[in-house]
Scaffold this motif. Structure first.
Motif, PDB file in Angstrom:
ATOM      1  N   THR A 195     -17.073  50.358  -3.617  1.00 44.82           N
ATOM      2  CA  THR A 195     -17.317  48.984  -4.033  1.00 44.82           C
ATOM      3  C   THR A 195     -17.864  48.939  -5.457  1.00 44.82           C
ATOM      4  OG1 THR A 195     -19.624  48.876  -3.314  1.00 44.82           O
ATOM      5  CG2 THR A 195     -17.933  48.451  -1.630  1.00 44.82           C
ATOM      6  N   VAL A 196     -17.973  47.729  -5.977  1.00 42.15           N
ATOM      7  CA  VAL A 196     -18.555  47.534  -7.312  1.00 42.15           C
ATOM      8  C   VAL A 196     -19.940  48.152  -7.392  1.00 42.15           C
ATOM      9  CG1 VAL A 196     -19.462  45.745  -8.863  1.00 42.15           C
ATOM     10  CG2 VAL A 196     -17.181  45.495  -7.852  1.00 42.15           C
ATOM     11  N   ARG A 197     -20.670  48.167  -6.295  1.00 44.23           N
ATOM     12  CA  ARG A 197     -22.029  48.709  -6.302  1.00 44.23           C
ATOM     13  C   ARG A 197     -22.077  50.220  -6.063  1.00 44.23           C
ATOM     14  NH1 ARG A 197     -24.991  43.605  -3.366  1.00 44.23           N
ATOM     15  NH2 ARG A 197     -25.532  42.517  -5.294  1.00 44.23           N
ATOM     16  N   SER A 198     -21.058  50.784  -5.438  1.00 43.17           N
ATOM     17  CA  SER A 198     -21.121  52.213  -5.121  1.00 43.17           C
ATOM     18  C   SER A 198     -20.396  53.102  -6.124  1.00 43.17           C
ATOM     19  CB  SER A 198     -20.560  52.464  -3.715  1.00 43.17           C
ATOM     20  OG  SER A 198     -19.158  52.258  -3.680  1.00 43.17           O
ATOM     21  N   ILE A 199     -19.434  52.560  -6.842  1.00 40.32           N
ATOM     22  CA  ILE A 199     -18.617  53.392  -7.734  1.00 40.32           C
ATOM     23  C   ILE A 199     -19.418  54.028  -8.875  1.00 40.32           C
ATOM     24  CG2 ILE A 199     -16.738  53.315  -9.430  1.00 40.32           C
ATOM     25  CD1 ILE A 199     -15.871  53.596  -6.503  1.00 40.32           C
ATOM     26  N   PRO A 200     -20.352  53.332  -9.526  1.00 36.22           N
ATOM     27  CA  PRO A 200     -21.112  54.005 -10.595  1.00 36.22           C
ATOM     28  C   PRO A 200     -21.790  55.293 -10.133  1.00 36.22           C
ATOM     29  CG  PRO A 200     -21.413  51.651 -10.777  1.00 36.22           C
ATOM     30  CD  PRO A 200     -20.671  51.878  -9.494  1.00 36.22           C
ATOM     31  N   LYS A 201     -22.384  55.283  -8.933  1.00 35.93           N
ATOM     32  CA  LYS A 201     -23.011  56.507  -8.424  1.00 35.93           C
ATOM     33  C   LYS A 201     -21.964  57.562  -8.093  1.00 35.93           C
ATOM     34  CE  LYS A 201     -26.395  58.273  -5.094  1.00 35.93           C
ATOM     35  NZ  LYS A 201     -25.620  59.499  -4.818  1.00 35.93           N
ATOM     36  N   ARG A 202     -20.836  57.141  -7.543  1.00 38.29           N
ATOM     37  CA  ARG A 202     -19.776  58.111  -7.249  1.00 38.29           C
ATOM     38  C   ARG A 202     -19.314  58.808  -8.527  1.00 38.29           C
ATOM     39  NH1 ARG A 202     -15.399  59.846  -4.220  1.00 38.29           N
ATOM     40  NH2 ARG A 202     -13.437  59.952  -5.372  1.00 38.29           N
ATOM     41  N   LEU A 203     -19.122  58.053  -9.586  1.00 38.81           N
ATOM     42  CA  LEU A 203     -18.693  58.656 -10.846  1.00 38.81           C
ATOM     43  C   LEU A 203     -19.743  59.631 -11.373  1.00 38.81           C
ATOM     44  CD1 LEU A 203     -17.031  55.603 -12.604  1.00 38.81           C
ATOM     45  CD2 LEU A 203     -15.898  57.732 -11.973  1.00 38.81           C
TER      46      LEU A 203
END
Length: 347
Positions: free
Chosen positions: A280-288
């Motif tokens: 999601t928009v909220r989870s992708i930054p941490k995944r990257l």
């Protein structure tokens, strides 16, 4: 009363640039709560922040090419519309290129080449970004072969995963290296980097050849039938997404769906058991930050579609010719009647 506005400082390759954002507290996804301090939903300002964080992989996948913006003036519950041409007042840091559409008409289309241009698109209430498969330097020749694996009623994401694994084998036999991403909804998108040596119709034929080969191997699981009434409970191999000016949600683009899912590149060994709803928009930054971008090097070793085109010619020789085009296309050479089978029988 004047609309609330904030000024964001966006880091571009040329230096910092100020971009105004109106209505920053407007809620774009009202139901995307995660129980955090922002549990009132995802706002326009949070979406702009997301794109500043993911700008590098987003531009790597979607930049320097024509792009259509899917805009929603009042968030995902409102009516959306597509914006292809630069609107009046477009700033000079948003690029454009003249493209030729299927009708033969030519017109400038938006090109995103820097983070500030993406934030400007957010200011224009863009949620979904739909890039072409070709670069601005030569819009007539795709640099990607794209296949959309679309689950039909009675099938699910796990069925699309099984089809994707089979498709990977087919494409590797054709000397191409496939990459994969979630669609952000129920399906999967398979991309192969290719040398820009053929125009869209040739690439479409290459996709059809690959799809037909997969259908031979998995006849109960996948289908090439364009007409919905003939697909059954199988994964549809959407060959028409390979056409000129037919696009799908780009990598790292959000979708206009309730939980703010994102079309996300993944490694092949992540697929089995994957839940695409967690991207999601909220989870992708941490995944990257944790795993990086699986598509970072996708364009380093593009392949050729020669083998697939030889399969296409083989199939044509065996009596398998052209397939239907989308309804907005002009009648194409060799195309079968553009009418659904049940109606044709009645006629």
């Amino acid at each position: 009363m004047a609309s609330e506005r904030v000024t964001l400082t966006v880091s571009d390759p040329e230096g910092d640039r100020e971009v105004e954002l109106s209505s920053p507290n407007r809620v774009v996804w009202p139901d995307a709560s995660t129980g955090s301090e922002t549990d009132g939903g995802i706002t326009k300002a949070e979406l702009a922040e997301y794109f500043q964080v993911v700008a590098a992989p987003f531009l790597n996948a979607n930049g320097d090419r024509p792009v259509s913006l899917e805009r929603f003036r009042a968030g995902i519950g409102s009516d959306g519309f597509f914006s292809k041409n630069p609107p009046k007042g477009t700033p000079d840091y948003v690029d454009a290129v003249t493209v030729t559409y299927n009708s033969g008409r030519q017109h400038p289309q938006i090109v995103l080449n820097r983070p500030s241009a993406i934030v400007w698109a957010v200011q224009m209430n863009t949620i979904v970004f739909h890039p072409w498969a070709s670069l601005a330097s030569d819009t007539d020749k795709p640099i990607e072969l794209r296949i959309d694996l679309d689950p039909q009623p009675g099938t699910d994401f796990a069925d699309a995963v099984a089809a994707a694994h089979g498709l990977r084998e087919v494409l590797r036999e054709a000397e191409l290296e496939p990459f994969i991403k979630t669609s952000g909804n129920r399906g999967l998108h398979v991309f192969c980097p290719i040398e820009p040596t053929h125009e869209f119709l040739d690439v479409r034929h290459a996709v059809i050849a690959a799809g037909r080969e997969l259908e031979r191997r998995m006849p109960q699981q996948v289908t090439m039938n364009w007409w919905k009434e003939e697909r059954g409970e199988r994964i549809f191999i959407d060959f028409n997404q390979a056409n000129r000016d037919r696009t799908m949600a780009g990598a790292y683009s959000p979708r206009a769906l309730p939980v703010a899912t994102v079309s996300t590149p993944v490694e092949w060994d992540e697929l089995d058991g994957l839940d695409p709803q967690r991207f999601t928009v909220r989870s992708i930054p941490k995944r990257l930050a944790d795993v990086g971008d699986p598509w970072a090097r996708m364009q380093e070793n593009p392949g050729r579609i020669d083998t697939l085109l030889s399969w296409w010619e083989r199939d044509v020789g065996d009596g398998l010719g052209e397939l239907p085009f989308p309804p907005e296309f002009p009648k194409m050479p060799g195309e079968p009647p553009r009418v659904q089978p049940s109606r044709a029988k009645k006629d």
